[in-house]
Motif scaffolding. Structure first.
Motif, PDB file in Angstrom:
ATOM      1  N   TYR A 220       3.021   9.925  -8.626  1.00  0.00           N
ATOM      2  CA  TYR A 220       1.957   8.891  -8.967  1.00  0.00           C
ATOM      3  C   TYR A 220       2.147   8.339 -10.403  1.00  0.00           C
ATOM      4  O   TYR A 220       2.126   9.400 -11.285  1.00  0.00           O
TER       5      TYR A 220
ATOM      6  N   GLY B 107       3.303   1.921  -1.986  1.00  0.00           N
ATOM      7  CA  GLY B 107       3.342   2.252  -3.496  1.00  0.00           C
ATOM      8  C   GLY B 107       4.469   2.231  -4.373  1.00  0.00           C
ATOM      9  O   GLY B 107       4.331   2.394  -5.655  1.00  0.00           O
TER      10      GLY B 107
ATOM     11  N   ASP C 229       1.988  10.874  -2.943  1.00  0.00           N
ATOM     12  CA  ASP C 229       1.836  10.972  -1.500  1.00  0.00           C
ATOM     13  C   ASP C 229       3.140  11.788  -0.954  1.00  0.00           C
ATOM     14  O   ASP C 229       3.140  11.762   0.108  1.00  0.00           O
TER      15      ASP C 229
ATOM     16  N   ASP D 214       0.958  -1.046   0.111  1.00  0.00           N
ATOM     17  CA  ASP D 214      -0.011  -0.130  -0.302  1.00  0.00           C
ATOM     18  C   ASP D 214       0.736   1.296  -0.050  1.00  0.00           C
ATOM     19  O   ASP D 214       0.327   2.294  -0.332  1.00  0.00           O
TER      20      ASP D 214
ATOM     21  N   ARG E  27       1.895   6.064  -5.831  1.00  0.00           N
ATOM     22  CA  ARG E  27       1.023   6.879  -4.933  1.00  0.00           C
ATOM     23  C   ARG E  27       1.579   8.413  -4.956  1.00  0.00           C
ATOM     24  O   ARG E  27       2.647   8.670  -5.364  1.00  0.00           O
TER      25      ARG E  27
END
Length: 144
Positions: free
Chosen positions: A102, A45, A74, A43, A72
């Motif tokens: 991303y 990424g 983030d 999760d 991601r």
């Protein structure tokens, strides 16, 4: 020319030489990869892997195609590096290659040869925020 790589030995880190050069295309007649290594940080990424060609013995010069993706948006970045375990059990770590954003993807070729012989080779994929490693995965093994 040999590049410098960190060697982790019993909790201490030393610097040693590992030949890591630029190779733009696979070696002629390399055919299918001898081994493939890949993993993901889940999760968080980062995902990446390596196709490793020409592994015909411990002293071979390997052609390695690495790829890395950041999944991601983030503020963190994805990174990948080659890991080698030599014939005496010493671990050699290559330099980090990074990508951020991303959907960003990076791939490239390198050649790897280590004077201590290569018993196992693989990749370490990690997610960083600044210089702090947030998570990582490793896929490391011998010739299949």
């Amino acid at each position: 020319m040999p590049a410098q790589a960190a060697v982790a030995l019993g909790g201490s880190t030393r610097t040693t030489s590992v030949d890591v050069g630029e190779a733009r295309t696979p070696a002629v007649g390399s055919g299918d990869p001898v081994v493939q290594r890949a993993c993901t940080t889940g999760d968080i990424g980062a995902s990446g892997g390596a196709d490793i060609y020409n592994w015909h013995g411990p002293s071979a010069t390997l052609s390695v195609k690495m790829d890395l993706a950041d999944g991601r948006a983030d503020g963190r970045y994805a990174a990948i590096r080659i890991l080698i375990v030599d014939m005496h059990g010493k671990t050699v770590q290559g330099r980090w290659n990074k990508v951020s954003g991303y959907g960003k993807h990076k791939e490239g070729w390198t050649s790897v040869k280590y004077k201590g012989g290569i018993d196992n080779i693989g990749v370490q994929v990690a997610t960083f925020k600044g210089s702090r490693m947030m998570s990582y995965c490793v896929d490391l093994g011998g010739a299949d």
